[in-house]
Design a protein around this motif. Structure first.
Motif, PDB file in Angstrom:
ATOM      1  N   SER A   1      89.086  47.059  33.333  1.00 11.81           N
ATOM      2  CA  SER A   1      87.881  46.333  33.754  1.00 11.81           C
ATOM      3  C   SER A   1      88.102  45.409  34.946  1.00 11.81           C
ATOM      4  O   SER A   1      87.144  44.889  35.516  1.00 11.81           O
ATOM      5  N   GLY A   2      89.354  45.169  35.296  1.00  7.77           N
ATOM      6  CA  GLY A   2      89.634  44.252  36.395  1.00  7.77           C
ATOM      7  C   GLY A   2      89.540  42.794  35.984  1.00  7.77           C
ATOM      8  O   GLY A   2      89.759  41.899  36.808  1.00  7.77           O
ATOM      9  N   GLN A   3      89.222  42.543  34.720  1.00  2.29           N
ATOM     10  CA  GLN A   3      89.094  41.177  34.211  1.00  2.29           C
ATOM     11  C   GLN A   3      89.717  41.065  32.823  1.00  2.29           C
ATOM     12  O   GLN A   3      89.875  42.071  32.121  1.00  2.29           O
ATOM     13  N   VAL A   4      90.048  39.826  32.457  1.00  2.00           N
ATOM     14  CA  VAL A   4      90.487  39.533  31.094  1.00  2.00           C
ATOM     15  C   VAL A   4      89.625  38.374  30.616  1.00  2.00           C
ATOM     16  O   VAL A   4      89.915  37.203  30.852  1.00  2.00           O
ATOM     17  N   ARG A   5      88.532  38.726  29.960  1.00  2.00           N
ATOM     18  CA  ARG A   5      87.538  37.719  29.572  1.00  2.00           C
ATOM     19  C   ARG A   5      87.996  36.950  28.331  1.00  2.00           C
ATOM     20  O   ARG A   5      88.984  37.285  27.699  1.00  2.00           O
ATOM     21  N   ASP A   6      87.192  35.945  27.995  1.00  2.00           N
ATOM     22  CA  ASP A   6      87.565  35.070  26.874  1.00  2.00           C
ATOM     23  C   ASP A   6      87.643  35.809  25.546  1.00  2.00           C
ATOM     24  O   ASP A   6      88.477  35.487  24.697  1.00  2.00           O
ATOM     25  N   ASP A   7      86.764  36.809  25.362  1.00  2.00           N
ATOM     26  CA  ASP A   7      86.845  37.555  24.097  1.00  2.00           C
ATOM     27  C   ASP A   7      88.121  38.399  24.049  1.00  2.00           C
ATOM     28  O   ASP A   7      88.715  38.589  22.983  1.00  2.00           O
ATOM     29  N   ASP A   8      88.575  38.882  25.236  1.00  2.00           N
ATOM     30  CA  ASP A   8      89.851  39.590  25.295  1.00  2.00           C
ATOM     31  C   ASP A   8      91.000  38.643  24.967  1.00  2.00           C
ATOM     32  O   ASP A   8      91.924  38.996  24.224  1.00  2.00           O
ATOM     33  N   VAL A   9      90.928  37.441  25.550  1.00  2.00           N
ATOM     34  CA  VAL A   9      91.964  36.431  25.311  1.00  2.00           C
ATOM     35  C   VAL A   9      92.032  36.080  23.831  1.00  2.00           C
ATOM     36  O   VAL A   9      93.112  35.971  23.244  1.00  2.00           O
ATOM     37  N   GLN A  10      90.862  35.908  23.220  1.00  2.00           N
ATOM     38  CA  GLN A  10      90.815  35.576  21.796  1.00  2.00           C
ATOM     39  C   GLN A  10      91.465  36.673  20.956  1.00  2.00           C
ATOM     40  O   GLN A  10      92.256  36.398  20.044  1.00  2.00           O
ATOM     41  N   ALA A  11      91.149  37.925  21.298  1.00  2.00           N
ATOM     42  CA  ALA A  11      91.724  39.054  20.556  1.00  2.00           C
ATOM     43  C   ALA A  11      93.233  39.135  20.754  1.00  2.00           C
ATOM     44  O   ALA A  11      93.990  39.379  19.801  1.00  2.00           O
ATOM     45  N   LEU A  12      93.691  38.895  21.979  1.00  2.00           N
ATOM     46  CA  LEU A  12      95.126  38.907  22.266  1.00  2.00           C
ATOM     47  C   LEU A  12      95.851  37.812  21.502  1.00  2.00           C
ATOM     48  O   LEU A  12      96.927  38.025  20.946  1.00  2.00           O
ATOM     49  N   PHE A  13      95.255  36.637  21.473  1.00  2.00           N
ATOM     50  CA  PHE A  13      95.873  35.514  20.764  1.00  2.00           C
ATOM     51  C   PHE A  13      95.979  35.803  19.275  1.00  2.00           C
ATOM     52  O   PHE A  13      97.032  35.598  18.662  1.00  2.00           O
ATOM     53  N   GLU A  14      94.908  36.279  18.691  1.00  2.00           N
ATOM     54  CA  GLU A  14      94.900  36.525  17.249  1.00  2.00           C
ATOM     55  C   GLU A  14      95.874  37.638  16.867  1.00  2.00           C
ATOM     56  O   GLU A  14      96.503  37.574  15.809  1.00  2.00           O
ATOM     57  N   GLU A  15      96.015  38.636  17.730  1.00  2.00           N
ATOM     58  CA  GLU A  15      96.883  39.769  17.401  1.00  2.00           C
ATOM     59  C   GLU A  15      98.355  39.466  17.621  1.00  2.00           C
ATOM     60  O   GLU A  15      99.209  39.911  16.858  1.00  2.00           O
ATOM     61  N   HIS A  16      98.661  38.666  18.666  1.00  2.00           N
ATOM     62  CA  HIS A  16     100.058  38.511  19.053  1.00  2.00           C
ATOM     63  C   HIS A  16     100.631  37.100  18.913  1.00  2.00           C
ATOM     64  O   HIS A  16     101.845  36.956  18.816  1.00  2.00           O
ATOM     65  N   LEU A  17      99.796  36.077  18.916  1.00  2.00           N
ATOM     66  CA  LEU A  17     100.320  34.714  18.968  1.00  2.00           C
ATOM     67  C   LEU A  17      99.916  33.823  17.809  1.00  2.00           C
ATOM     68  O   LEU A  17     100.591  32.833  17.529  1.00  2.00           O
ATOM     69  N   SER A  18      98.806  34.124  17.155  1.00  2.00           N
ATOM     70  CA  SER A  18      98.325  33.251  16.091  1.00  2.00           C
ATOM     71  C   SER A  18      99.337  33.138  14.958  1.00  2.00           C
ATOM     72  O   SER A  18      99.791  34.161  14.426  1.00  2.00           O
ATOM     73  N   PRO A  19      99.707  31.904  14.569  1.00  2.00           N
ATOM     74  CA  PRO A  19     100.668  31.748  13.461  1.00  2.00           C
ATOM     75  C   PRO A  19     100.100  32.198  12.123  1.00  2.00           C
ATOM     76  O   PRO A  19     100.837  32.383  11.164  1.00  2.00           O
TER      77      PRO A  19
END
Length: 359
Positions: free
Chosen positions: A59-77
């Motif tokens: 998409s050429g972008q990384v929107r906030d909903d993408d960021v939220q999904a990335l955080f929950e999948e890879h970084l959320s404790p």
């Protein structure tokens, strides 16, 4: 500039780069977004880098909903607990469905058995052809009912099997992540200890050889203090990557301490393990480390390696201690070398050596 000052400056450089990427790809400047992009810049989690590249490429972008999904999948404790709870609830639901289907099948079978028993009893006491026709017709109806029920059960079982397979894959992914060192991508201490016990027990039962390699990065503390922790992480990733490249057998590769690594080699003699250890050592030594932010050469990294083969009466602890002692012997002998428990210079006598002296 002091090492602490250089480390601090490097974190600012990483932070600045993260902010630039947030702006470039349309992510808001939220703490969660900053954490995702900061992780991306440091390269600490290759899997999140691949995910971001894929999203940005599409998409050429990384929107906030993408960021939220990335955080929950890879970084959320909380992701492990949430995933385990979610999967556990799904498993319970699937088990309930299977039990319901089994009860339905048992009920249908019991009913069919009763019909057969009644048919047998009636047939034994009647010779009326009309009655026999009635009994046969009833039996045919009961058989059709059982066939229809079985067809329904078969369809539901197929559906449930697919759902259970998805759950199995999810559980396996969570299990693997819980046993993996996030920085290097190889096994963590927990997995290393479990596999060492399991592999040793199997070797004893099968009377097969087993070798253990212990690796320690030379002067790692001094390197960390001089160039900072981000560069130190780069060194750790380098060693982990080299281990994966050079050891292709059914081995367990692990980072089980700060700068300590282990390789469990089933069905392997000490001589074969020595050859593998030397491939790793020479490959690490041949690579020049470069500072990402400036392209400055930081020189070469060396490792000291200990190698031990399983002996009669060994436990996981005794085998690890002997491999560790071999590694300390390599340190005392000048570092950047491999020592095995069959070598003349290995005395087998453990010594208390200050960490600053052997690092």
């Amino acid at each position: 500039m002091t090492s602490t000052g250089e480390d601090l400056q490097r974190t600012f450089q990483v932070g600045q780069r993260a902010l630039e990427l947030m702006k470039t790809y349309g992510s808001s400047a939220s703490p969660r977004s900053y954490e995702v992009w900061y992780t991306y810049v440091t390269g600490q989690k290759p899997v999140i880098n691949e995910a971001i590249k894929k999203i940005a490429g599409e998409s050429g972008q990384v929107r906030d909903d993408d960021v939220q999904a990335l955080f929950e999948e890879h970084l959320s404790p909380q992701r492990f607990a949430e995933e385990a709870e979610k999967t556990g609830a799904s498993v319970i639901g699937e088990i309930d469905d299977v039990m319901e289907m089994l009860e339905m099948a048992l009920g249908s079978t019991a009913k069919y058995g009763e019909s057969l028993e009644a048919f047998s009893n009636d047939l034994a006491i009647t010779i009326d052809k009309r009655r026999i026709r009635e009994l046969v017709a009833a039996l045919v109806t009961a058989t059709k009912d059982v066939a229809a029920t079985n067809k329904t059960l078969e369809a539901r079982l197929r559906e449930t099997r697919g759902e259970i397979e998805v759950l199995r894959e999810t559980l396996e992914a969570v299990r693997i992540e819980s046993l993996t060192d996030p920085l290097t991508g190889i096994a963590n201490r927990k997995h290393f200890e479990e596999m060492l016990v399991k592999t040793l027990d199997q070797a004893i039962v099968e009377r097969a050889p087993l070798a253990l390699i212990v690796i320690d990065i030379d002067h790692f503390k001094r390197f960390n203090d001089t160039y900072g922790h981000l560069t130190g992480d780069q060194v750790l990733r380098l060693v982990g990557m080299t281990m994966r490249e050079q050891v292709k057998t059914k081995a367990t590769l692990a980072r089980f301490g700060g700068e300590e690594f282990g390789i469990i080699l089933p069905d392997t003699t000490v001589d074969t393990a020595r050859a593998a250890a030397e491939r790793v050592r020479t490959s690490v030594m041949s690579r020049e480390l470069v500072k990402r932010s400036t392209g400055e050469s930081l020189g070469k990294v060396t490792i000291s390696v200990g190698c031990a083969g399983m002996r009669k009466g060994d436990t996981a602890v005794s085998l690890l201690e002997r491999a560790d002692q071999c590694m300390f012997t390599a340190k005392r002998a000048g570092r950047n070398r491999t020592v095995c428990d069959t070598d003349a210079e290995f005395t087998g006598v453990p010594e208390e050596i200050p960490q600053a002296e052997v690092a």
